[in-house]
Design a protein around this motif. Structure first.
Motif, mmCIF file in Angstrom:
data_model
loop_
_atom_site.group_PDB
_atom_site.id
_atom_site.type_symbol
_atom_site.label_atom_id
_atom_site.label_comp_id
_atom_site.label_asym_id
_atom_site.label_seq_id
_atom_site.Cartn_x
_atom_site.Cartn_y
_atom_site.Cartn_z
ATOM 1 N N ARG A 62 -3.457 11.787 15.977
ATOM 2 C CA ARG A 62 -4.405 11.518 14.483
ATOM 3 C C ARG A 62 -2.822 10.735 14.123
ATOM 4 N NH1 ARG A 62 -6.872 15.266 16.467
ATOM 5 N NH2 ARG A 62 -8.760 16.022 16.090
ATOM 6 N N THR A 63 -2.031 11.427 14.236
ATOM 7 C CA THR A 63 -0.082 10.208 14.050
ATOM 8 C C THR A 63 -0.657 8.537 14.474
ATOM 9 O OG1 THR A 63 0.877 11.340 15.760
ATOM 10 C CG2 THR A 63 0.841 12.115 13.755
ATOM 11 N N ALA A 64 -0.381 8.553 15.919
ATOM 12 C CA ALA A 64 -0.893 7.390 16.271
ATOM 13 C C ALA A 64 -2.282 6.570 15.857
ATOM 14 C CB ALA A 64 -1.478 7.835 17.647
ATOM 15 N N GLU A 65 -3.294 7.185 15.507
ATOM 16 C CA GLU A 65 -4.097 6.544 14.701
ATOM 17 C C GLU A 65 -3.146 6.077 12.795
ATOM 18 O OE1 GLU A 65 -8.367 4.519 14.031
ATOM 19 O OE2 GLU A 65 -6.834 5.195 15.851
ATOM 20 N N ILE A 66 -3.169 6.876 12.819
ATOM 21 C CA ILE A 66 -2.479 6.333 10.915
ATOM 22 C C ILE A 66 -1.693 5.304 10.882
ATOM 23 C CG2 ILE A 66 -1.442 7.222 8.761
ATOM 24 C CD1 ILE A 66 -2.593 10.390 9.374
ATOM 25 N N HIS A 67 -0.596 5.642 11.688
ATOM 26 C CA HIS A 67 0.251 4.653 12.622
ATOM 27 C C HIS A 67 0.065 3.213 12.463
ATOM 28 C CE1 HIS A 67 3.802 7.251 13.589
ATOM 29 N NE2 HIS A 67 3.170 7.944 12.659
ATOM 30 N N HIS A 68 -1.167 3.085 13.093
ATOM 31 C CA HIS A 68 -2.295 1.981 13.868
ATOM 32 C C HIS A 68 -2.636 1.305 12.752
ATOM 33 C CE1 HIS A 68 -4.463 -0.890 16.068
ATOM 34 N NE2 HIS A 68 -5.610 -0.811 15.720
ATOM 35 N N THR A 69 -3.101 1.942 11.540
ATOM 36 C CA THR A 69 -4.260 1.952 10.800
ATOM 37 C C THR A 69 -3.475 1.461 9.264
ATOM 38 O OG1 THR A 69 -6.151 3.134 10.849
ATOM 39 C CG2 THR A 69 -6.056 2.062 8.876
ATOM 40 N N LEU A 70 -2.309 2.352 8.039
ATOM 41 C CA LEU A 70 -1.310 2.134 7.519
ATOM 42 C C LEU A 70 -0.359 2.209 8.696
ATOM 43 C CD1 LEU A 70 -3.261 4.967 6.142
ATOM 44 C CD2 LEU A 70 -3.636 2.370 5.450
ATOM 45 N N GLY A 71 0.314 2.480 8.663
ATOM 46 C CA GLY A 71 2.239 2.155 8.813
ATOM 47 C C GLY A 71 2.616 4.228 8.894
ATOM 48 N N VAL A 89 0.960 -1.607 0.005
ATOM 49 C CA VAL A 89 -0.099 0.024 -0.385
ATOM 50 C C VAL A 89 1.342 1.201 -0.282
ATOM 51 C CG1 VAL A 89 -1.463 0.994 1.190
ATOM 52 C CG2 VAL A 89 -1.572 -1.108 1.436
ATOM 53 N N GLN A 90 0.461 1.886 -0.617
ATOM 54 C CA GLN A 90 1.476 3.374 -1.277
ATOM 55 C C GLN A 90 0.532 4.861 -0.257
ATOM 56 O OE1 GLN A 90 5.039 3.598 -1.571
ATOM 57 N NE2 GLN A 90 4.438 5.408 -0.685
ATOM 58 N N ALA A 91 0.272 5.646 0.369
ATOM 59 C CA ALA A 91 -0.188 6.356 0.846
ATOM 60 C C ALA A 91 0.574 7.834 0.297
ATOM 61 C CB ALA A 91 -0.251 6.343 2.290
ATOM 62 N N TRP A 92 -0.358 8.746 -0.178
ATOM 63 C CA TRP A 92 0.755 10.186 -0.310
ATOM 64 C C TRP A 92 0.119 11.221 0.357
ATOM 65 C CZ3 TRP A 92 3.446 9.866 -4.397
ATOM 66 C CH2 TRP A 92 4.191 8.499 -5.028
ATOM 67 N N THR A 93 -0.334 12.130 0.186
ATOM 68 C CA THR A 93 -0.590 13.485 0.453
ATOM 69 C C THR A 93 0.168 14.698 0.543
ATOM 70 O OG1 THR A 93 -0.436 14.751 2.933
ATOM 71 C CG2 THR A 93 1.393 13.212 3.207
#
Length: 307
Positions: free
Chosen positions: A46-55, A19-23
Motif C-alpha cells: 500500500r505504501t508503494a502504491e501511494i509513493h507511485h501515485t502521489l509521492g 499537491v498536499q495530502a493529509w491523513t
C-alpha cells in the motif's frame, strides 16, 4: 484529504503546481517516509502504491475532528450533512496561508509492521577461497556432476574432522540438497554482495539496485529470495518466495542445461514454468533462448529437411 494549489496559465487553462495530502493517522506518516521494503507485505504494497501515485513527501497530519473525511467514515444523517460546512468547504485553516495550518510533533520512526528477518549464519569468503571456488565451478560442464563432487568434498571434510562417519557410497538426497544450497549462497554472495550485506545488517538495499523491485529478503538459511505476486496463493514456499539467481553465471547455465534435458528439450515457456517453481533468474528468458539455441539436439530437430 488532498489540497490542490492551482496556478492559472495565460491560456485560461488551470494547472496544478503542488499537491498536499493529509491523513489523521499518525502511524501512517512514518510508514510513508520509509522505503516500502522495510515493512510487512500488507503495508509495503500500500505504501508503494501511494509513493507511485502521489509521492511520500507531501503528507501531513490533520486532527480527526478537523478531517472532512471523518464524517464519511463514521456516517452522518442527510439533514446534518447539509449544514456541515467542513464537508463542503474543508477546515477553515485550509483556506488560509500555510502559516495557519496545524503543526504537531509526530513519530519520526516506528517498529510497527516492520519486516522481521532472521540471520542464522554468515559466510565470509576471502580472495583465495573465491578463486578456488570459481575454479571448481567452471571445471565441470554438468550440474549434477558439480553437485556430486561438492557433496563428496563436504563428506570428506566431515570425516576428517570426525563430524560424520557416514561411509555410504552414493550421495544422499540431503547431501545433494545441502550442496545445491551452498552453491546458491556462493553465487548470490558473488553477484549480489552489496544487497546481501545490507539485508544482513537489516538495512534497506539501494534504490538503484536491480533487485529493488523484487522486494528481496533473506530466509532463515541466509538465501536471497523475492516476494512474488503469488505469495497469498495456495502454493509451496519456493513458488511463493523463489530464490533469486543472477544472469551471466556458470552455475545458472549448468542449471538451465539440466532443466532443458529434464524437460526433454522443452520449449522456452516450458522451461520458464519449471524454473519459476523454485527460482527467479534475472533475464531468464534470454538465457533460456541461448540455451536452446546452442543445444545440438534442438538444432538438429530444427534443421530443414531436404526434399
Amino acid at each position: 484529504m488532498a489540497d490542490l494549489q492551482e496556478d492559472s496559465c495565460s491560456s485560461g487553462s488551470t494547472t496544478y503546481k503542488q499537491v498536499q495530502a493529509w491523513t489523521d493517522s499518525e502511524i501512517v506518516l512514518p510508514w510513508l517516509r520509509a522505503h516500502p521494503s522495510k515493512w510487512t507485505t500488507f503495508v509495503a504494497n500500500r505504501t508503494a502504491e501511494i509513493h507511485h501515485t502521489l509521492g511520500k513527501n507531501i503528507w501531513r497530519h490533520v486532527p480527526s475532528k478537523e478531517n472532512p473525511a471523518d464524517c464519511a467514515s463514521r456516517g452522518m444523517h442527510a439533514p446534518d450533512l447539509i449544514n456541515f460546512k467542513m464537508w463542503w468547504n474543508g477546515p477553515e485553516w485550509l483556506q488560509k496561508s500555510e502559516s495557519h495550518w496545524p503543526i504537531k510533533t509526530l513519530l519520526q520512526d516506528t517498529d510497527s509492521e516492520i519486516r522481521k528477518s532472521t540471520l542464522c549464519h554468515n559466510t565470509i569468503i576471502n580472495d583465495k577461497e573465491c578463486n578456488e571456488i570459481h575454479e571448481l565451478e567452471t571445471r565441470y560442464s554438468s550440474f549434477t556432476k558439480l553437485i556430486n563432487v561438492t557433496s563428496y568434498i563436504k563428506r570428506f571434510i566431515a570425516k576428517v574432522t570426525k563430524r560424520n562417519l557416514n561411509c555410504n557410497t552414493f550421495i544422499s538426497v540431503s547431501e545433494f540438497n545441502a550442496s545445491v544450497e551452498m552453491w546458491i549462497q556462493i553465487v548470490q554472495h558473488k553477484h549480489f554482495l552489496q544487497e546481501v550485506t545490507q539485508l544482513r545488517k537489516k538495512k534497506l538495499i539501494h534504490t538503484n539496485s536491480r533487485l529493488t523491485r523484487l522486494n528481496p529478503f533473506l530466509d532463515q538459511n541466509g538465501i536471497l529470495r523475492m516476494v512474488s505476486r503469488l505469495r497469498h496463493a495456495d502454493l509451496n514456499y519456493n513458488e511463493k518466495f523463489p530464490i533469486i539467481l543472477p544472469d551471466r553465471s556458470h552455475f545458472v547455465r549448468l542449471l538451465l542445461e539440466k532443466i532443458h534435458r529434464e524437460t526433454l528439450h522443452g520449449s522456452a515457456q516450458l522451461m520458464l514454468n519449471v524454473i519459476n517453481r523454485k527460482f527467479w533468474i534475472i533475464g531468464a528468458r534470454n538465457q533460456i533462448r541461448q540455451q536452446i539455441h546452442k543445444c545440438i539436439t534442438c538444432y538438429r530437430q530444427r534443421a530443414a529437411v531436404q526434399k
